[in-house]
Design a protein around this motif. Structure first.
Motif, PDB file in Angstrom:
ATOM      1  N   UNK A 368       0.806  -1.229   0.000  1.00  0.00           N
ATOM      2  CA  UNK A 368       0.000   0.000   0.000  1.00  0.00           C
ATOM      3  C   UNK A 368       0.837   1.276   0.000  1.00  0.00           C
ATOM      4  N   UNK A 369       2.086   1.185  -0.438  1.00  0.00           N
ATOM      5  CA  UNK A 369       2.925   2.390  -0.519  1.00  0.00           C
ATOM      6  C   UNK A 369       2.592   3.178  -1.781  1.00  0.00           C
ATOM      7  N   UNK A 370       2.759   4.495  -1.693  1.00  0.00           N
ATOM      8  CA  UNK A 370       2.540   5.369  -2.845  1.00  0.00           C
ATOM      9  C   UNK A 370       3.836   5.657  -3.582  1.00  0.00           C
ATOM     10  N   UNK A 371       4.950   5.495  -2.891  1.00  0.00           N
ATOM     11  CA  UNK A 371       6.262   5.732  -3.506  1.00  0.00           C
ATOM     12  C   UNK A 371       7.276   4.772  -2.904  1.00  0.00           C
ATOM     13  N   UNK A 372       8.284   4.416  -3.691  1.00  0.00           N
ATOM     14  CA  UNK A 372       9.379   3.601  -3.193  1.00  0.00           C
ATOM     15  C   UNK A 372      10.691   4.301  -3.525  1.00  0.00           C
ATOM     16  N   UNK A 373      11.561   4.416  -2.538  1.00  0.00           N
ATOM     17  CA  UNK A 373      12.885   5.009  -2.723  1.00  0.00           C
ATOM     18  C   UNK A 373      13.927   3.910  -2.582  1.00  0.00           C
ATOM     19  N   UNK A 374      14.755   3.745  -3.587  1.00  0.00           N
ATOM     20  CA  UNK A 374      15.845   2.769  -3.544  1.00  0.00           C
ATOM     21  C   UNK A 374      17.109   3.535  -3.160  1.00  0.00           C
ATOM     22  N   UNK A 375      17.561   3.339  -1.915  1.00  0.00           N
ATOM     23  CA  UNK A 375      18.648   4.162  -1.368  1.00  0.00           C
ATOM     24  C   UNK A 375      19.928   3.391  -1.088  1.00  0.00           C
ATOM     25  N   UNK A 376      19.852   2.065  -1.009  1.00  0.00           N
ATOM     26  CA  UNK A 376      21.062   1.245  -0.825  1.00  0.00           C
ATOM     27  C   UNK A 376      20.771  -0.169  -1.302  1.00  0.00           C
ATOM     28  N   UNK A 377      21.739  -0.766  -1.967  1.00  0.00           N
ATOM     29  CA  UNK A 377      21.630  -2.165  -2.361  1.00  0.00           C
ATOM     30  C   UNK A 377      22.042  -3.051  -1.191  1.00  0.00           C
ATOM     31  N   UNK A 378      21.347  -4.172  -1.038  1.00  0.00           N
ATOM     32  CA  UNK A 378      21.700  -5.152  -0.015  1.00  0.00           C
ATOM     33  C   UNK A 378      21.369  -6.546  -0.534  1.00  0.00           C
ATOM     34  N   UNK A 379      22.150  -7.528  -0.101  1.00  0.00           N
ATOM     35  CA  UNK A 379      21.727  -8.900  -0.307  1.00  0.00           C
ATOM     36  C   UNK A 379      20.462  -9.096   0.523  1.00  0.00           C
ATOM     37  N   UNK A 380      19.416  -9.594  -0.108  1.00  0.00           N
ATOM     38  CA  UNK A 380      18.143  -9.738   0.591  1.00  0.00           C
ATOM     39  C   UNK A 380      17.138  -8.679   0.198  1.00  0.00           C
ATOM     40  N   UNK A 381      17.552  -7.666  -0.538  1.00  0.00           N
ATOM     41  CA  UNK A 381      16.616  -6.710  -1.138  1.00  0.00           C
ATOM     42  C   UNK A 381      16.464  -7.093  -2.603  1.00  0.00           C
ATOM     43  N   UNK A 382      15.254  -7.450  -2.992  1.00  0.00           N
ATOM     44  CA  UNK A 382      14.972  -7.923  -4.347  1.00  0.00           C
ATOM     45  C   UNK A 382      14.516  -6.758  -5.217  1.00  0.00           C
ATOM     46  N   UNK A 383      15.348  -6.408  -6.188  1.00  0.00           N
ATOM     47  CA  UNK A 383      15.025  -5.304  -7.105  1.00  0.00           C
ATOM     48  C   UNK A 383      14.791  -5.812  -8.522  1.00  0.00           C
ATOM     49  N   UNK A 384      14.556  -7.115  -8.655  1.00  0.00           N
ATOM     50  CA  UNK A 384      14.365  -7.714  -9.976  1.00  0.00           C
ATOM     51  C   UNK A 384      12.894  -7.844 -10.369  1.00  0.00           C
ATOM     52  N   UNK A 385      12.020  -8.094  -9.390  1.00  0.00           N
ATOM     53  CA  UNK A 385      10.618  -8.341  -9.705  1.00  0.00           C
ATOM     54  C   UNK A 385       9.817  -7.047  -9.595  1.00  0.00           C
TER      55      UNK A 385
END
Length: 421
Positions: A368-385
């Motif tokens: 239910x978020x209106x915006x997403x900010x990608x501020x740091x890469x981490x193992x365990x953060x999925x940015x592919x799907x």
């Protein structure tokens, strides 16, 4: 950096005592618990710590007096925090006072804290002599060796990064060099004086601050020109004499943001202008507000107010693949967004610090978020799907990507209003 430095020595057969005033930290260490993510020869730092404790080569304590009295080599890694642009030297002074009152003759002291140039000889040397009643260079030995490693590569860089050493006399410099050769395979450079090493360390950090401020301006120019700043920098860096950094959400960690403020007081004392360095520091300090303003602007474009929006934050560490959230730009951005009324849910599996805005899962942060900010890469953060991210979020989602982690075409395919720094 005290723990990986300590373990670097214990791995080579030295008995090491780690001293800290934080009782919980000391208890955790003695129980084999650390949240560092360092590795050495394929072994994680937690496993190394447990092994070194079991073999009685490493122990942690809050009893500085006893630790000092038992040791012949003392390395000081106590930090000098900066608050509102003013450095606080008290912790280093307190550490050196305890050392002076409890050390025995022949002790070697190596200062590895990043300091205001001149600190070792002008402040710490007289303090050590006064409190100990001993003469530096005769009764005890004093040297400075700068900390040059990057978090995440500590063990490797202790071993392979050239090391700089300065001493109050030749014997002090040689004693320090001999000790550091136990962990350093690379060249050890003995400087003409301690101030050279102190200053070179601060210069190393400030040049990164300046480089980052410069590429942030490049990013705004590239955005206005309609070209990709990350591609532009990648191509520029094919030149053998060019080494541009990449833009991001700001300058974090304990070293780089503080570096200018270690030079400033000495520059004022000497009557030297540091206008360019001051401008770059101020530019970097304004990045978190710039990004917060950008979020508010993007939400406005899709008909939403920041005060009634939920904002998901992915990555709160001060840099990629780190568990360190000290002076972290994402934390500062979150505080600004909260001050503007936004509901913030952040996910970072590597950062152990507990915050009221942290979510246990990535999906929980995105729901239910209106915006997403990608501020740091981490193992365990999925940015592919990207499709899954969009499905979890509200209609007309906004994505602000400071890591060039998502392709614009892919984000827009699933309905995101996408912006890359």
């Amino acid at each position: 950096m005290g723990l990986p430095l300590s373990l670097s020595f214990s791995l080579r057969g030295y008995r090491v005592i780690g001293v800290d005033v934080n009782k919980k930290l000391v208890n955790d260490l003695n129980a084999g618990i650390t949240y560092h993510t360092e590795k050495f020869s394929g072994m994680g730092i937690r496993d190394i710590l447990k092994r070194e404790i079991d073999e009685k080569k490493y122990t942690a304590t809050c009893d500085a007096k006893e630790a000092v009295s038992e040791s012949k080599n003392i390395i000081v890694t106590v930090g000098i925090p900066v608050v509102d642009g003013k450095y606080i030297i008290d912790y280093v002074k307190d550490a050196c006072t305890v050392i002076a009152r409890n050390m025995k003759k022949g002790t070697l002291i190596i200062i590895r804290s990043t300091v205001i140039p001149g600190t070792t000889e002008e402040l710490l040397l007289p303090l050590l002599e006064r409190e100990s009643g001993m003469k530096a260079g005769c009764d005890f030995y004093l040297a400075y060796s700068s900390e040059r490693i990057a978090e995440g590569n500590a063990f490797d860089e202790f071993e392979n990064m050239p090391t700089l050493v300065g001493g109050i006399n030749d014997v002090s410099a040689e004693r320090a060099s001999e000790l550091l050769r136990a962990i350093c395979k690379a060249e050890i450079y003995k400087a003409s004086c301690i101030k050279v090493v102190e200053t070179s360390k601060v210069f190393e950090n400030v040049q990164r601050d300046v480089n980052i401020a410069m590429v942030q301006e490049f990013a705004r120019f590239a955005e206005s020109l309609g070209i990709d700043i990350f591609e532009t920098i990648r191509l520029a860096n094919t030149h053998k004499r060019v080494n541009l950094l990449t833009p991001g959400p700001g300058v974090g960690g304990y070293c780089i943001p503080n570096a200018y403020y270690y030079l400033e007081p000495k520059a004022e004392q000497l009557g030297v202008s540091l206008d360019i360095l001051r401008l770059c520091r101020k530019k970097n300090e304004g990045l978190q507000k710039f990004i917060s303003d950008k979020v508010e602007n993007l939400l406005s474009k899709v008909g939403k107010k920041i005060s009634t929006s939920k904002i998901a934050i992915l990555g709160i560490a001060m840099k990629d693949y780190s568990n360190d959230d000290r002076i972290s730009p994402p934390i500062d951005i979150i505080k600004i967004l909260q001050d503007r009324g936004a509901h913030v849910a952040a996910y970072d599996p590597a950062v152990p610090t507990q915050y009221e805005f942290k979510s246990d899962t990535q999906d929980g942060a995105l729901k239910d978020a209106d915006a997403v900010l990608i501020l740091a890469r981490q193992k365990g953060i999925d940015l592919d799907n990207i499709k899954h991210m969009a499905e979890l979020m509200n209609k007309k989602p906004v994505c602000l990507d400071t890591k060039s982690a998502i392709k614009k075409e892919e984000a827009e395919k699933y309905g995101f209003l996408y912006w890359k720094i």
